[in-house]
Design a protein around this motif. Structure first.
Motif, PDB file in Angstrom:
ATOM      1  N   SER A 180      31.525  32.594  38.311  1.00 27.01           N
ATOM      2  CA  SER A 180      30.912  33.492  39.762  1.00 27.01           C
ATOM      3  C   SER A 180      30.550  32.460  40.814  1.00 27.01           C
ATOM      4  CB  SER A 180      29.358  34.441  38.859  1.00 27.01           C
ATOM      5  OG  SER A 180      28.929  33.298  39.184  1.00 27.01           O
TER       6      SER A 180
ATOM      7  N   GLU B  82      30.850  48.728  43.672  1.00 28.33           N
ATOM      8  CA  GLU B  82      30.370  48.113  42.976  1.00 28.33           C
ATOM      9  C   GLU B  82      31.214  48.117  41.598  1.00 28.33           C
ATOM     10  OE1 GLU B  82      26.079  46.109  41.878  1.00 28.33           O
ATOM     11  OE2 GLU B  82      26.306  47.807  43.013  1.00 28.33           O
TER      12      GLU B  82
ATOM     13  N   ARG C 194      32.068  43.395  39.836  1.00 28.31           N
ATOM     14  CA  ARG C 194      31.146  42.814  41.042  1.00 28.31           C
ATOM     15  C   ARG C 194      30.010  43.465  40.859  1.00 28.31           C
ATOM     16  NH1 ARG C 194      35.789  43.544  45.930  1.00 28.31           N
ATOM     17  NH2 ARG C 194      36.002  42.499  45.171  1.00 28.31           N
TER      18      ARG C 194
ATOM     19  N   ALA D 197      28.293  40.757  47.899  1.00 31.51           N
ATOM     20  CA  ALA D 197      29.147  40.676  47.120  1.00 31.51           C
ATOM     21  C   ALA D 197      28.936  40.245  46.343  1.00 31.51           C
ATOM     22  CB  ALA D 197      30.309  41.579  47.682  1.00 31.51           C
ATOM     23  N   SER D 198      29.214  39.605  44.620  1.00 30.19           N
ATOM     24  CA  SER D 198      29.776  38.351  43.956  1.00 30.19           C
ATOM     25  C   SER D 198      29.963  38.801  42.958  1.00 30.19           C
ATOM     26  CB  SER D 198      28.760  37.647  43.083  1.00 30.19           C
ATOM     27  OG  SER D 198      27.536  36.653  44.618  1.00 30.19           O
ATOM     28  N   ASP D 199      32.088  37.975  42.315  1.00 27.51           N
ATOM     29  CA  ASP D 199      32.689  38.539  41.795  1.00 27.51           C
ATOM     30  C   ASP D 199      32.432  37.662  40.249  1.00 27.51           C
ATOM     31  OD1 ASP D 199      33.678  40.785  42.786  1.00 27.51           O
ATOM     32  OD2 ASP D 199      35.885  39.616  43.813  1.00 27.51           O
TER      33      ASP D 199
ATOM     34  N   ARG E 108      35.678  41.157  33.629  1.00 30.42           N
ATOM     35  CA  ARG E 108      35.846  41.390  35.008  1.00 30.42           C
ATOM     36  C   ARG E 108      33.989  41.558  35.703  1.00 30.42           C
ATOM     37  NH1 ARG E 108      40.937  40.464  34.445  1.00 30.42           N
ATOM     38  NH2 ARG E 108      41.647  38.632  35.181  1.00 30.42           N
TER      39      ARG E 108
END
Length: 435
Positions: free
Chosen positions: A300, A230, A243, A316-318, A241
């Motif tokens: 996102s 993470e 995560r 997960a999301s970036d 950025r």
């Protein structure tokens, strides 16, 4: 405040073609931040800063700003991670007795794609600062290669501050508080202790983690070691950025349908779970709400993706954000780390209430576990992960491991306890232990 920081950064081609920075993870006292074959490896200590309490981030930021602004660095490479650099680790809670810290290494090797560099830093006003001095300093540090170790029958795993029974009770109490509407999510953690028959081989542990968990960020800062999936915040030339992970599925207990692939199974069970999606939504909303005041634009994923790791799958999301709003100064990576920590992914929501409830129910001082860990440079660039899947080396033969889980109303004590064991697995395997 230390004397003026001086240094030099030079191109460094002496990086192995295949192993990259892993070839430099040879000392148990190495400072590192490595993903795949890139990152930073530091040796020695030019200066250090420590702080505790609610002002720990601001105090560290002020110290680093003063040091970096006054530094005299001859930088022949340029870019993030070159010039003046400090590694850091911060306590999860403002109430922790654990000292948050920034450490400026004496020698730093960096690799980013095909670009490598060597930095030499010193606060000694009489020290020679040159390319030859940098190469000689690195060679000196690499003479002290640490020995490895094999698993021993005398190694054992013992309960930490929070027993399995205590953890189940804490989860039950947390679910009850969520059901009463006091909060929507709570993250509860526990610890176990590895008591080893011979001294821990930290460099060997780091290499094991870096090879097995290449999609994670393997870190080592002053006895805090691990491999986190993470990214709390990364700043690279005014672009931030992150995560965000929330939602976990253990890969050791797969119950696939006939003909179903692992990927399809994870998508069905994890991405198709209302509980896991709810937990993830809370985490991503927490991060974006805290980051938004510092950005001019932010994007996102509309839907989280399934991140596959050797031990678990995660939702997960970036997130990507352009920094700068209202014409004010662009915040540094360290300032942003303070702004977004703690997210709901490691604390809960609403954050202040969840933090208070963690102190009430958890029964331990997390220390640096789930706090920011990473590095910053003099230009404000940096990478700060969340100190997960890790441990604290408390003595040569004693290592304390931490793991936590997101609790929502649908959580059950047994399932959350099992998830902690899945999250202990990377460190247990790197130490040669079984849970």
């Amino acid at each position: 405040m230390p004397d003026t920081l001086r240094g030099i950064t030079i191109p460094w081609a002496a990086l192995p073609d295949t192993a990259g920075l892993l070839e430099y993870l040879v000392r148990d006292d190495v400072l590192c931040w490595v993903r795949r074959d890139g990152g930073l490896a530091g040796f020695g200590e030019a200066a250090r800063f420590t702080a505790t309490g609610p002002e720990r981030f601001r105090a560290a930021s002020a110290w680093w700003r003063t040091v970096a602004t006054g530094a005299r660095i001859e930088n022949h490479v340029g870019g993030p991670g070159t010039g003046a650099v400090a590694f850091g680790s911060f306590a999860f809670s403002w109430t922790s007795r654990h000292a948050s810290r920034l450490i400026i290494p004496s020698v730093l090797v960096g690799l980013d794609g095909g670009r490598g560099w060597l930095t030499y830093l010193t606060c000694d006003p009489d020290a020679e600062v040159s390319a030859a001095a940098a190469e000689a300093a690195l060679a000196g540090w690499l003479e002290g290669v640490a020995a490895g170790r094999a698993a021993d029958d005398g190694d054992r795993l013992v309960p930490g501050q929070v027993s399995e029974e205590d953890y189940r009770a804490a989860v039950t109490a947390g679910v009850e508080r969520i059901a009463r509407g006091e909060l929507s999510k709570l993250v509860l953690a526990r610890d176990v202790v590895a008591e080893l028959a011979s001294p821990v081989a930290t460099a060997q542990v780091l290499r094991e983690l870096a090879v097995r968990y290449q999609d994670c960020w393997t870190y080592a800062v002053d006895g805090l070691v691990g491999s986190t999936p993470e990214m709390l915040i990364k700043v690279d030339n005014n672009v931030a950025r992150a995560r965000v992970l929330a939602g976990t599925l253990d890969r050791a207990n797969i119950r696939k349908r006939d003909g179903e692939s692992d990927a399809d199974y994870a998508q069905r069970v994890l991405a198709g779970s209302e509980k896991q999606q709810h937990e993830h939504e809370i985490a991503i909303d927490s991060l974006t709400a805290k980051l938004e005041p510092y950005t001019s634009a932010m994007t996102s994923h509309s839907e989280p993706f399934v991140l596959q790791l050797p031990n678990v799958w995660h939702l997960a999301s970036d997130v990507t954000a352009e920094l700068g709003r209202g014409g004010g100064p662009v915040p540094s990576s360290l300032e942003l780390a303070e702004a977004v920590h703690p997210t709901a992914a490691v604390c809960g929501s609403p954050t202040e209430l969840a933090g208070a409830l963690i102190r009430e129910l958890e029964g331990m001082d997390r220390g640096p576990y789930a706090g920011p860990v990473g590095w910053t440079d003099g230009a404000g660039n940096g990478e700060w992960g969340i100190a997960l899947r890790g441990a604290v080396v408390e003595s040569p033969t004693r290592v304390r491991l931490y793991a936590g889980c997101g609790i929502v109303e649908a959580s059950t004590p047994e399932a959350e306890l099992a998830e902690t064991w899945a999250k202990f697995r990377p460190m247990l395997e790197a130490l040669g232990l079984r849970g």
